[in-house]
Write a protein that holds these residues in place. Structure first.
Motif, PDB file in Angstrom:
ATOM      1  N   GLU A  23       0.831  -1.213   0.000  1.00 56.25           N
ATOM      2  CA  GLU A  23       0.000   0.000   0.000  1.00 56.25           C
ATOM      3  C   GLU A  23       0.868   1.266   0.000  1.00 56.25           C
ATOM      4  O   GLU A  23       0.592   2.214  -0.720  1.00 56.25           O
ATOM      5  N   ILE A  24       1.896   1.240   0.831  1.00 59.02           N
ATOM      6  CA  ILE A  24       2.784   2.420   0.891  1.00 59.02           C
ATOM      7  C   ILE A  24       3.375   2.690  -0.489  1.00 59.02           C
ATOM      8  O   ILE A  24       3.378   3.824  -0.980  1.00 59.02           O
ATOM      9  N   LEU A  25       3.846   1.629  -1.129  1.00 58.23           N
ATOM     10  CA  LEU A  25       4.505   1.826  -2.426  1.00 58.23           C
ATOM     11  C   LEU A  25       3.518   2.321  -3.489  1.00 58.23           C
ATOM     12  O   LEU A  25       3.858   3.163  -4.319  1.00 58.23           O
ATOM     13  N   HIS A  26       2.291   1.821  -3.456  1.00 55.74           N
ATOM     14  CA  HIS A  26       1.279   2.325  -4.394  1.00 55.74           C
ATOM     15  C   HIS A  26       1.011   3.801  -4.139  1.00 55.74           C
ATOM     16  O   HIS A  26       0.942   4.597  -5.063  1.00 55.74           O
ATOM     17  N   THR A  27       0.861   4.125  -2.878  1.00 55.92           N
ATOM     18  CA  THR A  27       0.595   5.525  -2.537  1.00 55.92           C
ATOM     19  C   THR A  27       1.766   6.406  -2.984  1.00 55.92           C
ATOM     20  O   THR A  27       1.585   7.510  -3.495  1.00 55.92           O
TER      21      THR A  27
END
Ligand code: GLU
Length: 468
Positions: free
Chosen positions: A394-398
């Motif tokens: 999720e962090i990387l997508h964000t």
């Protein structure tokens, strides 16, 4: 008043030593300060120890430092006939004599002298041989040197610019060799003749040669030449006042160059060793150094080399060097195509390093070979605050969503994520950093993104996401 002429006269028997580089700098500055000329002369008469490749390397180092000479480089090996002619003049005046003592005999007597507390100087015995005796020895084919009848001179006094009044008594110094048994002129002889013929007004050199000066003055007097002014620079020592060695960082210009010091940083450091210019500026250009230079104010006590200070000056120099010039140094050092090293790259990495040699290490992840997805994923997982695969994804997508196509990064989306999910900011910023660089430290995320560009960031994050 005669216009000033200085010279730098290294012997090409090794790499250019840092002490000699300082001598070169001061001789250069003194000439420039006085609107005079700076001459480069290679003292390469010692055929056993001199090497043409060292001459070339010295010339190269001088150019690298920007200490450009107005005349030369002269090579003493090409001037042998001149020295012969001057030897004949001295013979005509009975100021030299053949010395048949062998090196072994001399060594033996030296030891005895030292043991009995006498100065280990030549006792002058061959100076008193009869004409017949001399001819006999020559006809027997005995090898001989030529010695200068120096010990018959009255005490010699001169005013050194740095050491002030200096006096030597030739009577206790012995007769120096001018021509060696193999016909090669010794340092003192060739150097003096050249200083005279090249019209040197100011001899600036290391203090180790101070006791050669009276011999050279005596020779100049016999030729009726003008006596130059002298400045003997204190030597540079390493830690504990020992001779400078590798333990102190390096000893030659070539080594400092290889270790990634910029020439102007090295010059600034050498300038400040034993000299305190009146300025607040941390790094001076060569012309500013010239402007502020005063040979009379050079300290007469030995200088102690301090690599840490040089490092700081180097960092300061890297920071203030104009980006285009610095880019040139970066490209050379990294041996990379210039298009990979953008202005942005230079702007960011110049803050990261003390020496150019750190650049490779500091920036290697930036180049495509430096991106190692498996390794980076392992590092993410080994991160002590690793939040697990789900949240990391999720962090990387964000993160990807926080970058515009022109490579600008805004923190907004990540900040929102932090707020909504209650995850520590350090984690949310660390994951993308490790994903892109494999490290937990380095330039700001926005700078990393800017250097890599949108597409590369995307490619890297994709690769990491696949392996998580
Ligand atoms: N060639 C000598 C040396 O390298 C120095 C000559 C001089 O400056 O007088 O030690």
């Amino acid at each position: 008043m005669k216009s000033v002429r200085t010279r730098f006269a290294p012997s090409p028997t090794g790499e250019l030593h840092i002490g000699n580089a300082r001598t070169a700098l001061f001789a250069y500055l003194y000439a420039k300060k006085n609107g005079g000329k700076f001459i480069l002369r290679l003292e390469d008469t010692d055929t056993e120890r001199s090497r043409p490749e060292f001459s070339d390397a010295i010339i190269d180092d001088m150019k690298w430092m920007g200490l450009l000479w107005d005349e030369g480089p002269f090579k003493q090996s090409e001037r042998m006939n001149i020295y012969k002619e001057y030897l004949n003049r001295l013979r005509g005046k009975n100021l030299v004599y053949e010395c048949f003592c062998t090196p072994e005999e001399l060594e033996e007597r030296r030891k005895i002298a030292l043991k009995s507390g006498r100065p280990p100087v030549y006792d002058g015995r061959c100076g008193n041989l009869s004409e017949k005796e001399r001819e006999r020895l020559i006809s027997e084919g005995k090898k001989y040197t030529y010695r200068f009848r120096f010990s018959q001179f009255e005490p010699i006094e001169f005013n050194d610019i740095i050491r002030k009044k200096v006096t030597f008594n030739p009577k206790i110094m012995g007769d120096p060799i001018l021509i060696r048994a193999d016909g090669v002129p010794a340092y003192n002889f060739a150097c003096t003749i050249d200083d005279m013929l090249m019209g040197i007004t100011s001899v600036i050199r290391g203090e180790d040669l101070l006791d050669q000066t009276p011999r050279q003055i005596a020779l100049l007097k016999t030729f009726g030449a003008d006596i130059p002014e002298y400045a003997h620079l204190p030597l540079i020592f390493g830690k504990g006042k020992k001779p400078l060695s590798k333990r102190d960082g390096a000893t030659s210009v070539a080594e400092f160059r290889a270790q990634g010091y910029l020439p102007i940083a090295l010059l600034n450091y050498l300038y400040l060793l034993g000299y305190a210019p009146n300025t607040d500026k941390k790094v001076l250009s060569l012309s500013e150094m010239t402007e502020l230079f005063d040979l009379e104010r050079v300290s007469s006590s030995p200088a102690i080399f301090d690599i840490q200070r040089l490092k700081f000056i180097n960092r300061e120099t890297i920071r203030i060097t104009c980006p285009d010039e610095l880019k040139g140094f970066f490209i050379d050092r990294l041996n990379r195509r210039s298009d990979l090293i953008s202005d942005e790259f230079v702007r960011v990495f110049k803050e990261e390093i003390f020496t150019l040699s750190e650049l490779e290490e500091a920036s290697d992840y930036f180049f495509s070979e430096g991106f190692k997805p498996e390794e980076f994923v392992n590092k993410i997982k080994a991160y002590k605050q690793y939040p697990g695969q789900m949240i990391t994804t999720e962090i990387l997508h964000t993160f990807i969503g926080s970058i515009s196509e022109d490579g600008n990064f805004t923190e907004e989306p990540l900040r929102k994520f932090i707020e909504n999910r209650g995850i520590k900011p350090i984690i949310v910023f660390m994951i993308p950093r490790i994903a892109l660089t494999g490290r937990d430290k380095g330039p700001a995320i926005k700078d990393i993104v800017k250097i890599l560009g949108y597409n590369e960031v995307n490619r890297r994050v994709e690769a990491i996401l696949k392996l998580l």
